[in-house]
Design a protein around this motif. Structure first.
Motif, PDB file in Angstrom:
ATOM      1  N   ASP A  46       0.819  -1.213   0.000  1.00  0.00           N
ATOM      2  CA  ASP A  46       0.000   0.000   0.000  1.00  0.00           C
ATOM      3  C   ASP A  46       0.857   1.269   0.000  1.00  0.00           C
ATOM      4  OD1 ASP A  46      -2.922   0.401  -0.086  1.00  0.00           O
ATOM      5  OD2 ASP A  46      -2.509   1.790   1.553  1.00  0.00           O
ATOM      6  N   PHE A  49       1.301   1.938  -3.451  1.00  0.00           N
ATOM      7  CA  PHE A  49       0.032   2.494  -3.940  1.00  0.00           C
ATOM      8  C   PHE A  49       0.029   4.006  -3.676  1.00  0.00           C
ATOM      9  CE2 PHE A  49      -4.100   4.061  -2.580  1.00  0.00           C
ATOM     10  CZ  PHE A  49      -5.049   3.477  -3.396  1.00  0.00           C
ATOM     11  N   GLU A 138     -11.395   6.109  -2.279  1.00  0.00           N
ATOM     12  CA  GLU A 138     -11.767   6.742  -1.007  1.00  0.00           C
ATOM     13  C   GLU A 138     -13.103   6.236  -0.468  1.00  0.00           C
ATOM     14  OE1 GLU A 138      -8.849   8.547   0.019  1.00  0.00           O
ATOM     15  OE2 GLU A 138      -8.684   7.205  -1.697  1.00  0.00           O
ATOM     16  N   TYR A 141     -12.959   2.650   0.907  1.00  0.00           N
ATOM     17  CA  TYR A 141     -12.250   2.602   2.198  1.00  0.00           C
ATOM     18  C   TYR A 141     -13.110   3.207   3.306  1.00  0.00           C
ATOM     19  CZ  TYR A 141      -7.922   0.173   1.362  1.00  0.00           C
ATOM     20  OH  TYR A 141      -7.007  -0.831   1.143  1.00  0.00           O
ATOM     21  N   GLU A 205      -9.466  -3.175  -6.214  1.00  0.00           N
ATOM     22  CA  GLU A 205      -9.569  -3.129  -4.746  1.00  0.00           C
ATOM     23  C   GLU A 205      -9.781  -4.523  -4.149  1.00  0.00           C
ATOM     24  OE1 GLU A 205      -8.889  -0.891  -2.664  1.00  0.00           O
ATOM     25  OE2 GLU A 205      -9.063   1.045  -3.664  1.00  0.00           O
TER      26      GLU A 205
HETATM   27  C1  LIG Z   1      -5.622  -0.280  -2.005  1.00  0.00           C
HETATM   28  C2  LIG Z   1      -6.050   0.987  -1.370  1.00  0.00           C
HETATM   29  N1  LIG Z   1      -7.214   1.532  -1.730  1.00  0.00           N
HETATM   30  C3  LIG Z   1      -7.636   2.691  -1.165  1.00  0.00           C
HETATM   31  C4  LIG Z   1      -6.877   3.318  -0.213  1.00  0.00           C
HETATM   32  C5  LIG Z   1      -7.340   4.604   0.416  1.00  0.00           C
HETATM   33  O1  LIG Z   1      -6.712   5.674  -0.162  1.00  0.00           O
HETATM   34  C6  LIG Z   1      -5.654   2.725   0.139  1.00  0.00           C
HETATM   35  N2  LIG Z   1      -4.843   3.293   1.067  1.00  0.00           N
HETATM   36  N3  LIG Z   1      -5.273   1.566  -0.446  1.00  0.00           N
END
Ligand SMILES: Cc1ncc(CO)c(N)n1
Length: 222
Positions: A46, A49, A138, A141, A205
């Motif tokens: 992440d 990411f 967003e 999450y 996701e």
């Molecule tokens: C995979 C992923 N999706 C969304 C978010 C939120 O920004 C994150 N931190 N990581």
């Protein structure tokens, strides 16, 4: 009343949406049973990411058609580069993961997908495409974090609690509201773009949570 476009998009992807927000990952995060190797692996991925995500926020700043929206994105990017980044640094310390340790870990296919989506959406310079991605990352999450138990019933470690808090504080709820209203405002005029990026991101996701379990880091201690 006609349905808002953001809601239409979510409805079109509702099955994968539910798989994501009800994933084993968030359940285990809430009760503190997530394996350390899974959580550490998830955070390593992440963190990668996050880099593409910040670039994508830059694309939102460039492509937004409204000065107020641009300001809103600029404030949000500060949050991501500030508190969220600090959380990653503290977590890697807690897991004794050095930068060299992290670099030795390859991207999962889900991380590779996100990097590709972020780059493609950034390169379109199209606000609806950029919003399609940001709205999913967003909103989805926010939706899993909204199911967290009350603070007194959360696990002790900051690794779990801060990851929940970063996705449920008022400013985060406001950014989701803002992204939805932007999509409702500009998405219909550019439906194909918005739909394509929204769907691809929802699929990525689910894949991202799944792949954390497929590739845990061995020998993690904290
Ligand atoms: C995979 C992923 N999706 C969304 C978010 C939120 O920004 C994150 N931190 N990581």
């Amino acid at each position: 009343m006609t349905e808002k476009f953001s809601e239409v998009l979510r409805e079109e992807n509702i099955e994968e949406w539910h798989k994501t927000i009800n994933h084993r990952f968030s359940k285990e995060l809430f009760d503190g049973t997530i394996a350390d190797g899974v959580m550490a692996g998830y955070l390593v991925q992440d963190y990668r990411f996050q880099d593409g995500f910040i670039a994508l926020l830059g694309a939102a700043i460039v492509s937004a058609d409204d000065p107020q929206a641009r300001l809103r994105f600029a404030r949000f990017v500060g949050e991501v580069a500030g508190d969220e980044h600090t959380y990653f640094v503290k977590s890697f310390e807690a897991f004794h993961l050095s930068a060299a340790d992290r670099e030795a870990i390859p991207d999962t296919s889900a991380t590779a997908s996100f990097k590709k989506i972020f780059k493609e959406a950034t390169d379109t310079r199209n606000y609806a495409a950029v919003l399609g991605v940001l709205l999913v990352t967003e909103w989805i999450y926010k939706d899993w974090a909204a199911q967290a138990p009350v603070p007194a019933e959360r696990p002790q470690s900051f690794i779990y609690t801060e990851w929940i808090e970063l996705h449920e504080y008022q400013g985060f709820l406001d950014i989701v509201k803002f992204l939805r209203s932007e999509m409702d405002r500009v998405g219909v005029a550019d439906q194909a773009m918005a739909r394509k990026y929204f769907k691809t991101t929802v699929d990525a996701e689910v894949d991202f949570f799944n792949s954390s379990y497929a590739a845990p880091i061995e020998g993690i201690e904290r």
